[in-house]
Design an enzyme around this catalytic site. Structure first.
Site, short mmCIF file in Angstrom:
data_model
loop_
_atom_site.label_atom_id
_atom_site.label_comp_id
_atom_site.label_asym_id
_atom_site.label_seq_id
_atom_site.Cartn_x
_atom_site.Cartn_y
_atom_site.Cartn_z
N GLN A 6 1.29 32.62 -60.72
CA GLN A 6 -0.31 32.22 -60.44
C GLN A 6 -0.85 33.53 -59.59
O GLN A 6 0.03 34.36 -59.21
CB GLN A 6 -0.30 30.83 -59.54
CG GLN A 6 0.50 30.87 -58.10
CD GLN A 6 0.37 29.71 -57.47
OE1 GLN A 6 -0.35 29.37 -56.46
NE2 GLN A 6 1.42 28.55 -58.09
N HIS A 39 -4.59 34.14 -57.27
CA HIS A 39 -5.89 33.58 -56.52
C HIS A 39 -6.96 34.67 -56.49
O HIS A 39 -6.90 35.70 -56.32
CB HIS A 39 -5.36 33.33 -55.08
CG HIS A 39 -4.26 32.29 -54.85
ND1 HIS A 39 -4.05 31.13 -55.42
CD2 HIS A 39 -3.00 32.60 -54.26
CE1 HIS A 39 -2.99 30.55 -55.35
NE2 HIS A 39 -2.19 31.54 -54.45
N GLU A 74 -2.44 33.85 -48.91
CA GLU A 74 -1.48 33.10 -48.11
C GLU A 74 -0.53 33.89 -47.41
O GLU A 74 -0.12 34.97 -48.14
CB GLU A 74 -1.06 32.05 -49.07
CG GLU A 74 -0.56 32.49 -50.34
CD GLU A 74 -0.10 31.72 -51.59
OE1 GLU A 74 1.09 31.42 -52.07
OE2 GLU A 74 -0.89 30.72 -51.67
N HIS A 96 2.14 36.05 -58.59
CA HIS A 96 3.31 35.75 -57.66
C HIS A 96 3.87 34.59 -58.17
O HIS A 96 3.13 33.47 -58.52
CB HIS A 96 2.91 35.67 -56.24
CG HIS A 96 2.10 34.94 -55.79
ND1 HIS A 96 0.86 34.96 -55.99
CD2 HIS A 96 1.97 33.65 -55.42
CE1 HIS A 96 0.19 33.99 -55.19
NE2 HIS A 96 0.96 33.11 -54.96
N ARG A 120 -3.22 30.10 -63.24
CA ARG A 120 -1.86 30.14 -63.59
C ARG A 120 -1.67 31.25 -64.76
O ARG A 120 -2.50 31.25 -65.58
CB ARG A 120 -1.11 28.85 -64.04
CG ARG A 120 -1.43 27.75 -62.74
CD ARG A 120 -1.06 26.35 -63.31
NE ARG A 120 -1.10 25.47 -62.09
CZ ARG A 120 -2.06 24.87 -61.27
NH1 ARG A 120 -3.20 25.25 -61.85
NH2 ARG A 120 -1.83 24.18 -60.34
#
Length: 400
Positions: A96, A98, A133, A262, A281
């Site tokens: 995926q 972001h 994240e 990642h 994804r």
């Protein structure tokens, strides 16, 4: 300060044993993937201030400045800007990426204007926020993260000796780096599914063979064979071969910024992220893959994993911080020892404190909380807390 009551999310990829082992509870036989701590609208932690359990999100809604502090409330609005998790991967998560903040705002507005239901399986943007994240390993932790240099990816693919991979090898060797990565990823994700499934099967067999022999990518091939066993025929297996394979030891961390593809493969870790559900994804999933939007968001540039270790703060060796380039969160690792004086934490920001080892003691005035592994507490911005005991506690807060 408030002891948190948290919910375990039972995603299919979750380990059946890792979170129960941390908490000292009996496994149920079902996957336990993530333990959430925070005020996410999808599953807020709960606290009890004497009148019964209430969602932490409701307390913050009622008094944002009192709970978050004026600086954080002004900067991020009336919401806790981060979500803290214990993540337990028993099998690979989806590959995926972001979006950054402008991409998230534009994508969310577009899908709202087009009337795409938020719960629709083909919807990309659940909110208007970005989702940087950080994952910090509690056990040996494995993943793939960021593009390899194309020349290295070409050698890795060529060593598999799979005829149908040769066009990708030629592109990776001949084109400028960004163009090569974009062209190959696009070709992999848009290939005819039957032909790609055959390519994946042959590549997996070769990776399994090469994993049994000494070589520069022995561990990498083992990881890709592992992915193929869980997702046979999935184009994401070949896409993952374009990425760096990384292994973290306990205490080491990875920061995942916008546009970096990642996937986490295996292990137990503490994860912190901006409060968002935006995921695009690339593969290793039965869920929707929006290839055009994905290609718009991915950053096609080689990126070294950049393993992080905690940096000592203020000369106090008991607390180390994982440095990241964003403001929504900051994660520190605190290791108090019996005989040391209490470590005083600063005020002015909202904190979540999570114990992962031993027993730690939180004190605020006359109030005291003991935390054992898997237990956590919320500390409002105005409250001063000290940490003592013998163990490990992670401190999640904002970087303002």
């Amino acid at each position: 300060m408030d002891r948190l009551t948290n919910t375990v999310r039972p995603y299919a990829w979750g380990s059946t044993t890792a979170i129960p082992q941390l908490l000292g509870t009996e496994p149920t036989g079902e996957p336990q993937a993530e333990l959430w701590m925070g005020a996410h609208p999808g599953d807020s932690s709960r606290v009890d201030r004497g009148s019964g359990p209430v969602a932490l999100s409701e307390l913050i809604d009622a008094d944002p400045e009192g709970e978050l502090g004026k600086v954080a409330a002004d900067r991020f609005g009336p919401r806790l800007p981060f979500l803290l998790k214990i993540l337990a991967a028993g099998s690979p998560l989806s590959l995926q990426v972001h979006p950054d903040l402008p991409q998230a705002k534009a994508g969310f507005a577009d899908e709202e204007d087009r009337g795409v239901p938020v719960e629709a399986p083909h919807r990309n943007y659940k909110d208007a926020n970005h989702k940087p994240e950080l994952i910090c390993a509690l056990t040996p932790f494995e993943g793939v993260c960021g593009f390899r240099p194309p020349a290295e990816a070409a050698e890795l693919l060529a060593s598999l000796e799979v005829d149908s991979l040769e066009p990708y090898v030629d592109i990776l060797r001949a084109e400028p780096e960004g163009d090569a990565l974009r062209e190959v990823l696009t070709a992999v994700l848009t290939a005819e599914r039957g032909a790609m499934a055959e390519t994946v099967a042959r590549a997996a067999t070769a990776a399994e063979r090469l994993a049994g022999h000494d070589g520069p990518w022995q561990d990498d091939y083992a990881a890709y064979a592992f992915l193929a066993r869980h997702y046979p025929g999935d184009p994401g297996v070949i896409a993952a071969m374009l990425l760096n394979h990384v292994r973290l030891q306990p205490g080491e961390a990875l920061f995942l910024g916008a546009g970096v593809p990642h996937a986490y493969l295996d292990g137990l870790g503490v994860e912190i992220m901006a409060n968002s559900d935006n995921v695009l994804r690339c593969g290793l999933t039965p869920k929707h893959v929006d290839v055009p939007e994905l290609l718009r968001v991915v950053r096609f540039e080689p990126t070294a994993p950049g393993v992080l270790r905690p940096e000592t703060v203020g000369g106090d060796g008991a607390q180390g911080t994982y440095r990241t380039p964003i403001d929504e969160f900051r994660l520190s690792r605190i290791e108090p020892a019996e005989g040391d004086g209490p470590l005083r934490l600063g005020t002015g920001t909202p904190d979540i404190l999570l114990c992962t080892h031993g027993t730690v003691r939180l004190r605020s005035g006359a109030e005291e909380l003991l935390l054992t592994p898997g237990e956590s507490a919320f500390v409002p911005a105005a409250e001063e807390v000290t940490v003592s005991g013998e163990g490990t506690v992670f401190r999640a807060t904002v970087a303002v």
